[in-house]
Motif scaffolding. Sequence first.
Motif, PDB file in Angstrom:
ATOM      1  N   ASP A  35       0.954  -1.209   0.061  1.00 17.18           N
ATOM      2  CA  ASP A  35      -0.066   0.222  -0.028  1.00 17.18           C
ATOM      3  C   ASP A  35       0.805   1.067  -0.016  1.00 17.18           C
ATOM      4  O   ASP A  35       0.524   2.274  -0.507  1.00 17.18           O
ATOM      5  CB  ASP A  35      -1.110   0.024   1.057  1.00 17.18           C
ATOM      6  N   THR A  36       1.995   1.375   0.628  1.00 13.17           N
ATOM      7  CA  THR A  36       3.010   2.448   0.550  1.00 13.17           C
ATOM      8  C   THR A  36       3.458   2.406  -0.806  1.00 13.17           C
ATOM      9  O   THR A  36       3.305   3.482  -1.162  1.00 13.17           O
ATOM     10  CB  THR A  36       4.253   2.021   1.413  1.00 13.17           C
ATOM     11  N   PHE A  37       3.976   1.490  -1.477  1.00 14.36           N
ATOM     12  CA  PHE A  37       4.311   1.738  -2.798  1.00 14.36           C
ATOM     13  C   PHE A  37       3.286   2.041  -3.747  1.00 14.36           C
ATOM     14  O   PHE A  37       3.365   2.997  -4.609  1.00 14.36           O
ATOM     15  CB  PHE A  37       5.094   0.559  -3.454  1.00 14.36           C
ATOM     16  N   PHE A  38       2.011   1.551  -3.499  1.00 13.46           N
ATOM     17  CA  PHE A  38       0.879   1.954  -4.150  1.00 13.46           C
ATOM     18  C   PHE A  38       0.405   3.369  -4.273  1.00 13.46           C
ATOM     19  O   PHE A  38       0.363   3.958  -5.289  1.00 13.46           O
ATOM     20  CB  PHE A  38      -0.558   1.064  -3.886  1.00 13.46           C
ATOM     21  N   ARG A  39       0.444   3.833  -2.758  1.00 12.47           N
ATOM     22  CA  ARG A  39       0.243   5.256  -2.801  1.00 12.47           C
ATOM     23  C   ARG A  39       1.329   6.197  -3.529  1.00 12.47           C
ATOM     24  O   ARG A  39       1.023   7.223  -4.073  1.00 12.47           O
ATOM     25  CB  ARG A  39       0.110   5.654  -1.428  1.00 12.47           C
ATOM     26  N   LEU A  40       2.315   5.992  -3.377  1.00 14.78           N
ATOM     27  CA  LEU A  40       3.656   6.611  -3.867  1.00 14.78           C
ATOM     28  C   LEU A  40       3.310   6.693  -5.471  1.00 14.78           C
ATOM     29  O   LEU A  40       3.538   7.509  -6.147  1.00 14.78           O
ATOM     30  CB  LEU A  40       4.941   6.097  -3.286  1.00 14.78           C
ATOM     31  N   ALA A  41       2.955   5.451  -5.977  1.00 20.71           N
ATOM     32  CA  ALA A  41       3.056   5.275  -7.569  1.00 20.71           C
ATOM     33  C   ALA A  41       1.775   6.417  -8.030  1.00 20.71           C
ATOM     34  O   ALA A  41       1.826   6.498  -9.107  1.00 20.71           O
ATOM     35  CB  ALA A  41       2.952   3.853  -7.689  1.00 20.71           C
ATOM     36  N   ASN A  42       0.860   6.488  -7.001  1.00 23.15           N
ATOM     37  CA  ASN A  42      -0.376   7.141  -7.582  1.00 23.15           C
ATOM     38  C   ASN A  42      -0.791   8.306  -6.878  1.00 23.15           C
ATOM     39  O   ASN A  42      -1.727   8.756  -7.032  1.00 23.15           O
ATOM     40  CB  ASN A  42      -1.691   6.074  -7.317  1.00 23.15           C
ATOM     41  N   LEU A  43       0.439   8.929  -6.502  1.00 23.58           N
ATOM     42  CA  LEU A  43       0.320  10.232  -5.728  1.00 23.58           C
ATOM     43  C   LEU A  43      -0.597  11.437  -6.615  1.00 23.58           C
ATOM     44  O   LEU A  43      -1.292  12.209  -6.139  1.00 23.58           O
ATOM     45  CB  LEU A  43       1.534  10.903  -5.307  1.00 23.58           C
ATOM     46  N   ARG A  44      -0.157  11.189  -7.983  1.00 20.10           N
ATOM     47  CA  ARG A  44      -0.623  12.118  -8.922  1.00 20.10           C
ATOM     48  C   ARG A  44      -2.199  12.042  -9.323  1.00 20.10           C
ATOM     49  O   ARG A  44      -2.971  12.663  -9.723  1.00 20.10           O
ATOM     50  CB  ARG A  44       0.056  12.330 -10.211  1.00 20.10           C
ATOM     51  N   VAL A  45      -2.576  10.688  -9.058  1.00 18.09           N
ATOM     52  CA  VAL A  45      -4.159  10.504  -9.316  1.00 18.09           C
ATOM     53  C   VAL A  45      -4.758  10.498  -8.078  1.00 18.09           C
ATOM     54  O   VAL A  45      -6.038  11.188  -8.172  1.00 18.09           O
ATOM     55  CB  VAL A  45      -4.025   8.956  -9.853  1.00 18.09           C
ATOM     56  N   LEU A  46      -4.317  10.177  -6.912  1.00 18.85           N
ATOM     57  CA  LEU A  46      -5.096  10.151  -5.756  1.00 18.85           C
ATOM     58  C   LEU A  46      -5.291  11.605  -5.187  1.00 18.85           C
ATOM     59  O   LEU A  46      -4.351  12.444  -5.340  1.00 18.85           O
ATOM     60  CB  LEU A  46      -4.559   9.296  -4.553  1.00 18.85           C
ATOM     61  N   LYS A  47      -6.468  11.854  -4.577  1.00 19.83           N
ATOM     62  CA  LYS A  47      -6.858  13.107  -3.981  1.00 19.83           C
ATOM     63  C   LYS A  47      -6.110  13.303  -2.632  1.00 19.83           C
ATOM     64  O   LYS A  47      -5.611  12.329  -2.132  1.00 19.83           O
ATOM     65  CB  LYS A  47      -8.446  13.296  -4.186  1.00 19.83           C
ATOM     66  N   LYS A  48      -6.351  14.533  -2.109  1.00 22.85           N
ATOM     67  CA  LYS A  48      -5.893  14.735  -0.800  1.00 22.85           C
ATOM     68  C   LYS A  48      -4.573  14.269  -0.601  1.00 22.85           C
ATOM     69  O   LYS A  48      -4.196  13.410   0.110  1.00 22.85           O
ATOM     70  CB  LYS A  48      -6.686  13.960   0.338  1.00 22.85           C
ATOM     71  N   PRO A  49      -3.416  15.082  -1.102  1.00 21.06           N
ATOM     72  CA  PRO A  49      -2.105  14.519  -0.834  1.00 21.06           C
ATOM     73  C   PRO A  49      -1.520  14.404   0.483  1.00 21.06           C
ATOM     74  O   PRO A  49      -0.762  13.494   0.774  1.00 21.06           O
ATOM     75  CB  PRO A  49      -1.245  15.402  -1.833  1.00 21.06           C
ATOM     76  N   LYS A  50      -1.899  15.692   1.123  1.00 17.31           N
ATOM     77  CA  LYS A  50      -1.449  15.522   2.683  1.00 17.31           C
ATOM     78  C   LYS A  50      -1.882  14.186   3.481  1.00 17.31           C
ATOM     79  O   LYS A  50      -1.354  13.598   4.239  1.00 17.31           O
ATOM     80  CB  LYS A  50      -1.982  16.688   3.520  1.00 17.31           C
ATOM     81  N   PHE A  51      -3.335  13.689   2.969  1.00 18.39           N
ATOM     82  CA  PHE A  51      -3.844  12.651   3.627  1.00 18.39           C
ATOM     83  C   PHE A  51      -2.907  11.282   3.065  1.00 18.39           C
ATOM     84  O   PHE A  51      -2.676  10.297   3.998  1.00 18.39           O
ATOM     85  CB  PHE A  51      -5.237  12.202   3.203  1.00 18.39           C
ATOM     86  N   LEU A  71      -0.830   8.616   5.306  1.00 18.87           N
ATOM     87  CA  LEU A  71      -1.187   7.280   5.383  1.00 18.87           C
ATOM     88  C   LEU A  71       0.268   6.594   5.098  1.00 18.87           C
ATOM     89  O   LEU A  71       0.580   5.493   5.712  1.00 18.87           O
ATOM     90  CB  LEU A  71      -2.078   6.749   4.338  1.00 18.87           C
ATOM     91  N   ILE A  72       1.114   7.264   4.166  1.00 17.88           N
ATOM     92  CA  ILE A  72       2.503   6.493   3.850  1.00 17.88           C
ATOM     93  C   ILE A  72       3.263   6.683   5.316  1.00 17.88           C
ATOM     94  O   ILE A  72       3.768   5.388   5.655  1.00 17.88           O
ATOM     95  CB  ILE A  72       3.090   7.407   2.730  1.00 17.88           C
ATOM     96  N   PHE A  73       3.249   7.672   6.247  1.00 20.86           N
ATOM     97  CA  PHE A  73       3.940   7.753   7.534  1.00 20.86           C
ATOM     98  C   PHE A  73       3.316   6.854   8.323  1.00 20.86           C
ATOM     99  O   PHE A  73       4.124   6.159   8.995  1.00 20.86           O
ATOM    100  CB  PHE A  73       3.721   9.114   7.799  1.00 20.86           C
ATOM    101  N   HIS A  74       2.063   6.595   8.465  1.00 21.50           N
ATOM    102  CA  HIS A  74       1.399   5.530   9.252  1.00 21.50           C
ATOM    103  C   HIS A  74       2.089   4.317   8.947  1.00 21.50           C
ATOM    104  O   HIS A  74       2.336   3.466   9.892  1.00 21.50           O
ATOM    105  CB  HIS A  74      -0.146   5.704   8.875  1.00 21.50           C
ATOM    106  N   HIS A  75       1.910   3.796   7.744  1.00 21.85           N
ATOM    107  CA  HIS A  75       2.432   2.375   7.108  1.00 21.85           C
ATOM    108  C   HIS A  75       4.015   2.383   7.501  1.00 21.85           C
ATOM    109  O   HIS A  75       4.015   1.363   8.064  1.00 21.85           O
ATOM    110  CB  HIS A  75       2.255   2.396   5.894  1.00 21.85           C
ATOM    111  N   LEU A  76       4.697   3.380   7.394  1.00 23.58           N
ATOM    112  CA  LEU A  76       6.228   3.105   7.761  1.00 23.58           C
ATOM    113  C   LEU A  76       6.383   2.893   9.162  1.00 23.58           C
ATOM    114  O   LEU A  76       7.060   2.207   9.666  1.00 23.58           O
ATOM    115  CB  LEU A  76       7.003   4.270   7.281  1.00 23.58           C
ATOM    116  N   LEU A  77       5.617   3.696  10.210  1.00 22.41           N
ATOM    117  CA  LEU A  77       5.634   3.604  11.619  1.00 22.41           C
ATOM    118  C   LEU A  77       5.361   2.018  11.777  1.00 22.41           C
ATOM    119  O   LEU A  77       5.843   1.321  12.518  1.00 22.41           O
ATOM    120  CB  LEU A  77       5.021   4.614  12.038  1.00 22.41           C
ATOM    121  N   GLY A  78       4.209   1.648  11.409  1.00 24.44           N
ATOM    122  CA  GLY A  78       3.613   0.359  11.613  1.00 24.44           C
ATOM    123  C   GLY A  78       4.533  -0.685  11.278  1.00 24.44           C
ATOM    124  O   GLY A  78       4.708  -1.843  12.043  1.00 24.44           O
ATOM    125  N   LEU A  79       5.175  -0.493   9.957  1.00 24.89           N
ATOM    126  CA  LEU A  79       5.957  -1.541   9.701  1.00 24.89           C
ATOM    127  C   LEU A  79       7.439  -1.493  10.564  1.00 24.89           C
ATOM    128  O   LEU A  79       8.012  -2.855  10.904  1.00 24.89           O
ATOM    129  CB  LEU A  79       6.830  -1.140   8.179  1.00 24.89           C
TER     130      LEU A  79
END
Length: 263
Positions: free
Chosen positions: A105-121, A125-133
């Motif tokens: 999901d981290t790589f998915f969101r990084l790869a789709n940053l230009r497509v997904l809305k709310k970049p801060k969100f 989520l990426i920060f949340h995933h990295l902490l969790g990992l």
Amino acid sequence: MQLQPPDFSKLMVLIQFLPLYAVACTFNLCLYIVILPRTLPLIVPPYASLELHQCREWVSNICSMITASICGVGSIVGLFLTSQDQKFYILEVLTVCLTGYWLCDTFFRLANLRVLKKPKFQYFLIFHHLLGLAAIQITVLHVEMLNVKLLFIFMELGSILINFRFCLIDLKVDKSSLMYESVSIAMTLTFFVTRLVPVPYMLYVVFYQCFGLDLNCTASLKPYLLFNAIIYVVFTLLNIYWFYIMLAGSYRHYRRKSVTYHV
């Protein structure tokens, strides 16, 4: 509390999990790239009419719900087991499952940053995933405080209805409908039970028994446990904030509904 230098040789234990992480990542990639994009239009016909960014979020939401279901049920089973070996085995399986999802999901969101809305969100989520990992890897380094670790994974169960509610919003379900209101109430209650109810017990075991009384944990592992404890406190503060947002949103919704009804 006395801290010894961390035993870095413990980290070598994680090498044996790399093949399993690769399998978990491959499974999640298949879900993200092949299975869900092809099956969702068949299972949920309105999916085909969603905007591109919504379609991408749906894929992530469904993967999250699958992982949360596995981790939620698995952690409950683990909590009721009496054998420490069985508990640890369940913990290892769930760690592999969560690691595969969070990585993908981290790589998915990084790869789709230009497509997904709310970049801060998305960055949050990426920060949340990295902490969790980072936190989840330490759980398999030792066999102490297994119930606390399983309760940490149990928190994922609260993600199911959160993601399902996001899907209802994308489908423009009436927020005054019985379905939407039922899901919202169940989501808030599930969030409270899975993420906030266990907090006193976990803080008692980790901070009081382990760091205060030197029970249930070896000195060489305390630096890792302290790192995990800090991450857990961060997650707990975030969960308190999110729960407040849920309660405030519910209050505003029913207040507006009450005013409209009386008018």
